[in-house]
Design a protein around this motif. Structure first.
Motif, short mmCIF file in Angstrom:
data_model
loop_
_atom_site.label_atom_id
_atom_site.label_comp_id
_atom_site.label_asym_id
_atom_site.label_seq_id
_atom_site.Cartn_x
_atom_site.Cartn_y
_atom_site.Cartn_z
N LEU A 162 12.26 44.15 -1.02
CA LEU A 162 12.64 45.02 -2.01
C LEU A 162 11.66 45.27 -3.26
O LEU A 162 11.26 44.32 -3.76
CB LEU A 162 14.05 44.59 -2.71
N VAL A 163 11.29 46.68 -3.22
CA VAL A 163 10.34 47.33 -4.29
C VAL A 163 11.25 47.28 -5.57
O VAL A 163 12.28 48.08 -5.59
CB VAL A 163 9.56 47.94 -3.99
N LEU A 164 11.02 46.44 -6.66
CA LEU A 164 12.00 46.45 -7.64
C LEU A 164 11.20 47.43 -8.93
O LEU A 164 11.93 47.96 -9.74
CB LEU A 164 12.01 45.00 -8.42
N ASN A 165 10.04 47.47 -8.85
CA ASN A 165 9.31 48.22 -9.89
C ASN A 165 7.91 48.62 -9.62
O ASN A 165 7.13 47.69 -8.90
CB ASN A 165 9.40 47.49 -11.55
N VAL A 166 7.32 49.72 -9.63
CA VAL A 166 5.98 49.99 -9.59
C VAL A 166 5.38 50.90 -10.52
O VAL A 166 6.19 51.77 -10.88
CB VAL A 166 5.94 50.38 -8.01
N ASN A 167 4.30 50.88 -10.91
CA ASN A 167 3.74 51.95 -11.75
C ASN A 167 2.43 52.19 -11.48
O ASN A 167 1.59 51.20 -10.95
CB ASN A 167 3.43 51.28 -13.20
N LEU A 197 -0.89 53.73 -1.00
CA LEU A 197 -0.73 52.35 -1.49
C LEU A 197 0.49 51.82 -1.25
O LEU A 197 0.63 50.78 -1.12
CB LEU A 197 -1.01 52.44 -2.98
N LEU A 198 1.56 52.58 -1.52
CA LEU A 198 3.02 52.25 -1.41
C LEU A 198 3.23 51.87 0.25
O LEU A 198 3.94 50.89 0.51
CB LEU A 198 3.94 53.10 -1.85
N GLY A 199 2.95 52.36 1.19
CA GLY A 199 2.95 52.16 2.55
C GLY A 199 2.17 50.88 2.91
O GLY A 199 2.70 50.06 3.64
N LEU A 200 1.15 50.56 2.26
CA LEU A 200 0.28 49.46 2.68
C LEU A 200 1.04 48.20 2.12
O LEU A 200 1.42 47.04 2.54
CB LEU A 200 -1.00 49.50 1.90
N LEU A 201 1.46 48.32 0.92
CA LEU A 201 2.60 47.41 0.19
C LEU A 201 3.96 47.14 1.19
O LEU A 201 3.89 45.74 1.34
CB LEU A 201 2.86 47.81 -1.34
N ALA A 202 4.40 48.14 1.40
CA ALA A 202 5.61 47.76 2.37
C ALA A 202 5.54 47.08 3.43
O ALA A 202 6.13 46.22 3.86
CB ALA A 202 6.37 49.14 2.27
N SER A 203 4.25 47.55 4.06
CA SER A 203 3.96 47.29 5.58
C SER A 203 3.43 45.62 5.36
O SER A 203 3.94 45.01 6.28
CB SER A 203 2.77 47.82 6.09
N GLY A 253 -2.36 50.19 -9.78
CA GLY A 253 -1.00 49.81 -9.76
C GLY A 253 -0.50 48.71 -10.01
O GLY A 253 -1.52 47.44 -9.83
N ARG A 254 0.50 48.34 -10.36
CA ARG A 254 1.46 46.95 -10.50
C ARG A 254 2.70 47.25 -10.04
O ARG A 254 3.47 48.08 -10.48
CB ARG A 254 1.18 46.86 -11.97
N ALA A 255 2.97 46.17 -9.17
CA ALA A 255 4.50 46.22 -8.55
C ALA A 255 5.10 44.92 -8.91
O ALA A 255 4.38 43.90 -9.06
CB ALA A 255 4.47 46.68 -7.25
N THR A 256 6.46 44.90 -8.86
CA THR A 256 7.23 43.80 -8.73
C THR A 256 8.24 43.82 -7.59
O THR A 256 8.69 45.03 -7.24
CB THR A 256 8.13 43.42 -9.86
N LEU A 257 8.21 42.77 -6.71
CA LEU A 257 8.72 42.91 -5.30
C LEU A 257 9.83 41.64 -5.16
O LEU A 257 9.50 40.64 -6.06
CB LEU A 257 7.71 42.54 -4.41
N ARG A 258 10.67 41.69 -4.48
CA ARG A 258 11.55 40.58 -4.14
C ARG A 258 11.44 40.47 -2.57
O ARG A 258 11.67 41.37 -1.57
CB ARG A 258 12.90 40.75 -4.36
N VAL A 259 10.78 39.13 -2.11
CA VAL A 259 10.71 38.91 -0.74
C VAL A 259 11.46 37.64 -0.35
O VAL A 259 11.40 36.79 -1.25
CB VAL A 259 9.20 38.69 -0.56
N ARG A 260 12.36 37.83 0.64
CA ARG A 260 13.10 36.83 1.14
C ARG A 260 12.81 36.69 2.70
O ARG A 260 12.70 37.86 3.21
CB ARG A 260 14.33 36.89 0.43
N ALA A 261 13.43 35.49 3.15
CA ALA A 261 13.88 35.76 4.73
C ALA A 261 15.17 36.44 4.73
O ALA A 261 16.00 36.37 3.91
CB ALA A 261 14.28 34.04 5.08
N PRO A 262 15.45 37.07 5.80
CA PRO A 262 16.83 37.75 6.14
C PRO A 262 18.00 36.99 5.88
O PRO A 262 17.81 35.84 6.29
CB PRO A 262 16.27 38.19 7.69
N GLY A 263 18.62 37.67 5.21
CA GLY A 263 19.97 36.95 4.78
C GLY A 263 19.88 35.63 3.67
O GLY A 263 20.74 35.03 3.30
N GLY A 264 18.53 35.75 3.27
CA GLY A 264 18.18 34.51 2.36
C GLY A 264 18.67 34.84 1.04
O GLY A 264 19.20 35.48 0.50
#
Length: 162
Positions: free
Chosen positions: A98-103, A78-84, A151-162
């Motif tokens: 950046l994965v901030l939190n996951v349960n 599950l984490l691999g799919l999330l990150a990919s 599962g439940r996760a909180t992510l930060r997604v941004r453009a590189p250098g954003g």
């Protein structure tokens, strides 16, 4: 103007929005099946000495009837799919994740030779004060429509250098 920036403030009329890096309702899916050997190997390689992952007699005594996959085996997929999915650039948009939190919670065992369906779904977005967006995602691994791991996760997604 990046569409993510429109979460914080409306775009000016003359600005053209670019495609979003992540969107509410976006999903990532994977289908897989563990073999008995994969279950045993993962448990051994990850240091999980619980006999339920390698000893059929122990699994029978625990009323499973057959060895079960380690919870961390399905969580790792599950984490691999999330990150990919949420760090991908295959659509021409580079992303930083950046994965901030996951349960995770375990609801049912996963056995060898079962068709396992993994899915993550973006449920909510909010602006990040560090650039990009904070995404809340719900995930699950299920067999025949029944959840085995949620599962439940909180992510930060941004453009590189954003």
């Amino acid at each position: 103007m990046n569409r993510l920036a429109t979460l914080a403030a409306p775009a000016a009329a003359e600005e053209v929005e670019s495609p979003a890096l992540i969107a509410v309702g976006e999903e990532a899916h994977e289908r897989l099946r563990y073999t008995r050997t994969e279950i045993e190997d993962f448990a051994r390689l990850s240091g999980d000495a619980n006999p339920l992952h390698r000893d059929r007699k122990a699994a029978e005594r625990a009323h499973f009837g057959e060895i079960i996959a380690s919870g961390q085996q399905t969580v790792s997929r599950l984490l691999g799919l999330l990150a990919s999915r949420f760090s991908r650039s295959d659509d021409g948009l580079a992303r930083e994740l950046l994965v901030l939190n996951v349960n995770f919670a375990f609801k049912a065992p996963v056995f060898a030779e079962q068709d396992l369906h993994l899915v993550w779904r973006v449920t909510q977005l909010e602006p990040s004060h560090r650039g990009g967006v904070i995404a809340h995602v719900d995930g699950r691994a299920g067999v025949a429509g029944k959840p085995c791991v949620i599962g439940r996760a909180t992510l930060r997604v941004r453009a590189p250098g954003g």
